[in-house]
Write a protein that holds these residues in place. Structure first.
Motif, mmCIF file in Angstrom:
data_model
loop_
_atom_site.group_PDB
_atom_site.id
_atom_site.type_symbol
_atom_site.label_atom_id
_atom_site.label_comp_id
_atom_site.label_asym_id
_atom_site.label_seq_id
_atom_site.Cartn_x
_atom_site.Cartn_y
_atom_site.Cartn_z
ATOM 1 N N ARG A 1 35.635 23.650 47.917
ATOM 2 C CA ARG A 1 36.170 22.186 46.391
ATOM 3 C C ARG A 1 36.443 21.226 46.243
ATOM 4 N N LYS A 2 35.336 20.314 46.041
ATOM 5 C CA LYS A 2 36.014 18.465 46.333
ATOM 6 C C LYS A 2 37.383 18.894 45.243
ATOM 7 N N GLY A 3 38.334 17.930 45.181
ATOM 8 C CA GLY A 3 39.354 17.051 44.447
ATOM 9 C C GLY A 3 38.475 16.386 43.995
ATOM 10 N N CYS A 4 39.307 16.047 42.260
ATOM 11 C CA CYS A 4 38.613 15.374 41.811
ATOM 12 C C CYS A 4 39.018 15.168 40.403
ATOM 13 N N GLY A 5 38.566 13.961 40.017
ATOM 14 C CA GLY A 5 39.654 13.046 38.789
ATOM 15 C C GLY A 5 38.810 12.286 38.441
ATOM 16 N N SER A 6 39.210 11.366 37.286
ATOM 17 C CA SER A 6 39.057 10.585 36.794
ATOM 18 C C SER A 6 40.170 8.878 36.469
ATOM 19 N N VAL B 1 31.157 23.144 47.526
ATOM 20 C CA VAL B 1 31.034 22.531 46.288
ATOM 21 C C VAL B 1 31.309 21.516 45.089
ATOM 22 N N GLY B 2 30.674 20.014 44.628
ATOM 23 C CA GLY B 2 31.585 19.423 44.470
ATOM 24 C C GLY B 2 32.282 19.108 42.840
ATOM 25 N N GLY B 3 32.206 20.330 42.599
ATOM 26 C CA GLY B 3 32.800 20.663 40.891
ATOM 27 C C GLY B 3 34.260 21.408 41.785
ATOM 28 N N GLY B 4 35.233 20.907 40.682
ATOM 29 C CA GLY B 4 36.805 21.643 41.119
ATOM 30 C C GLY B 4 37.089 22.464 39.835
ATOM 31 N N PRO C 1 41.705 18.751 46.942
ATOM 32 C CA PRO C 1 40.545 19.704 47.602
ATOM 33 C C PRO C 1 40.800 21.216 47.472
ATOM 34 N N MET C 2 40.051 22.049 47.662
ATOM 35 C CA MET C 2 40.285 22.981 48.322
ATOM 36 C C MET C 2 39.587 23.488 49.457
ATOM 37 N N PRO C 3 40.310 23.097 50.809
ATOM 38 C CA PRO C 3 39.689 23.527 51.976
ATOM 39 C C PRO C 3 38.748 24.574 52.031
ATOM 40 N N ASP D 1 34.463 8.606 37.772
ATOM 41 C CA ASP D 1 33.999 9.443 38.496
ATOM 42 C C ASP D 1 34.891 10.138 39.491
ATOM 43 N N VAL D 2 35.442 10.643 40.573
ATOM 44 C CA VAL D 2 36.184 10.247 41.980
ATOM 45 C C VAL D 2 36.119 12.163 42.537
ATOM 46 N N ARG D 3 35.264 12.116 43.570
ATOM 47 C CA ARG D 3 35.143 13.861 44.125
ATOM 48 C C ARG D 3 35.747 13.503 45.807
#
Length: 387
Positions: free
Chosen positions: A174-179, A310-313, A285-287, A247-249
């Motif tokens: 999973r991608k790391g994500c934030g805002s 996937v892009g979501g966290g 991120p989840m590698p 939004d950032v991934r």
């Protein structure tokens, strides 16, 4: 595909428990609704697995924690909050038709919770198994993160019951994500009489949107997407304020650090304009290294099973960043998360319940250092020690 050493589960019973959970609406941040939902989740767990499911109170609402006793070996992780406001059920009630179950939250992620509980119920011994169902995943897991990380480190392996990826694939990365929120302060003036006396926050925002969008690096898996903008008060006033949401991934810790540093150093283009930035990439991120060992076991149980980044966290991002082996997307097969057409494929429910049973059986008998740890390859987090 045939799951090896299948256990006996009842699809009808799973559908009835799913109906029960869906019909207790549980929008994030609604404490009363989440309190009722947590009690219902706990009751379903207790009725199927026995024991006591404790309610862990938090500022976001109650989390539910159940333990089969003994030395912790595997954490079943999920959430009971949903994105749908109260009243959605009246417009879109729980239904079963044409091989699908539909209703608010059925795919994200109440169907996965039901499958996990019924898969576990088919096992003779649940010592070493813990279940944690949180109340705030959809809004950032701020109140539950510490508890999630504590139980993940104690157990050493995490199975996350978010909905499966397209086609039923598991989520192996999973991608790391934030805002981020970028606030711009200018100076108001009359747009007709003396526009030059003002500092136009909207024009500054336009400059910032272009600067921010340029931070994306698709070749590195980094997306930086301005999503919401607001500015101005009246059509004859030079805007004094503007606000941007972004939004950032990211796929790696290095990219997380780069993007956060870039936001911290944003500078105004117009003389007299001021900028303030709030936010971060809160989910690391989840590698794929986090899931490699567990995914190999899953494929032994269910040959042909696919994995996908996937892009979501999810809360699995937190556990993977600690170095705890984590496999995600083990929940319902279906689609439409957060949408009106959300659905669960009924024919896949028994197979997925069997998959959790097989994974838990394997983890309970695996050596402590077998598939239960991973060393992050992206420089984020550290390898934990077992206490």
């Amino acid at each position: 595909m045939t799951l090896r050493t299948a256990v006996d589960v009842s699809v009808d019973a799973m559908i009835e428990d799913l109906r029960t959970l869906v019909e207790i609406e549980s929008p994030s941040r609604d404490h009363d609704a989440l309190g009722a939902s947590a009690k219902t989740v706990a009751a379903v767990i207790e009725s199927r697995l026995g024991g006591h499911a404790a309610l862990v109170e938090s500022e976001a609402g109650p989390h539910v924690h159940w333990s089969g006793g003994g030395e912790p070996r595997v954490l079943i992780l999920g959430h009971h909050d949903t994105v749908f406001p109260l009243g959605t059920l009246e417009r879109r009630p729980f239904e079963v038709a044409d091989g699908h179950a539909t209703g608010p939250g059925v795919f994200d992620m109440l169907g996965g919770l039901v499958q996990a509980v019924h898969g576990l119920a088919a096992l003779d011994d649940l010592s070493g198994v813990e279940i944690l169902v949180t109340a705030d995943e959809e809004v950032g897991s701020h109140s539950s993160r510490a508890l999630i990380e504590e139980r993940a480190l104690a157990c050493g392996a995490v199975l996350v019951f978010e909905g499966a990826a397209d086609g039923g694939a598991l989520k192996t990365g999973r991608k790391g994500c934030g805002s981020f929120q970028v606030s711009i302060t200018g100076r108001a003036s009359h747009a007709g009489l003396e526009p030059e006396a003002g500092v136009n926050a909207l024009i500054e925002a336009a400059h910032q949107v272009l600067d921010i969008a340029a931070l994306g690096r698709p070749e590195a898996g980094t997306t930086v997407t301005p999503t919401v903008a607001s500015a101005g008060t009246l059509d004859n006033v030079v805007p004094a304020e503007a606000v941007l949401h972004v939004d950032v991934r990211v796929e790696t810790a290095d990219e997380k650090d780069r993007v956060e540093a870039a936001f911290a150093t944003l500078a105004p283009h117009l003389p007299g304009a001021q900028i303030s930035v709030h936010g971060s990439i809160g989910r690391p991120p989840m590698p794929q290294s986090a899931s490699a060992g567990l995914f190999a076991v899953a494929r032994q149980l269910l040959p042909g099973l696919e994995g996908r980044s996937v892009g979501g966290g999810s809360d699995g991002n937190f556990t993977a960043a600690l170095g705890v082996a984590t496999l995600d997307g083990l929940g319902a097969v279906g689609g439409g998360a957060h949408a009106d057409h959300e659905y669960v494929v009924i024919d896949a429910m028994a197979e997925r319940a069997n998959l959790v049973a097989g994974l838990v059986r394997a983890l309970r008998h695996a050596p402590a250092d077998g598939n239960r740890r991973h060393l992050p390859k992206d420089g984020y987090g550290k390898r934990p020690t077992r206490e």
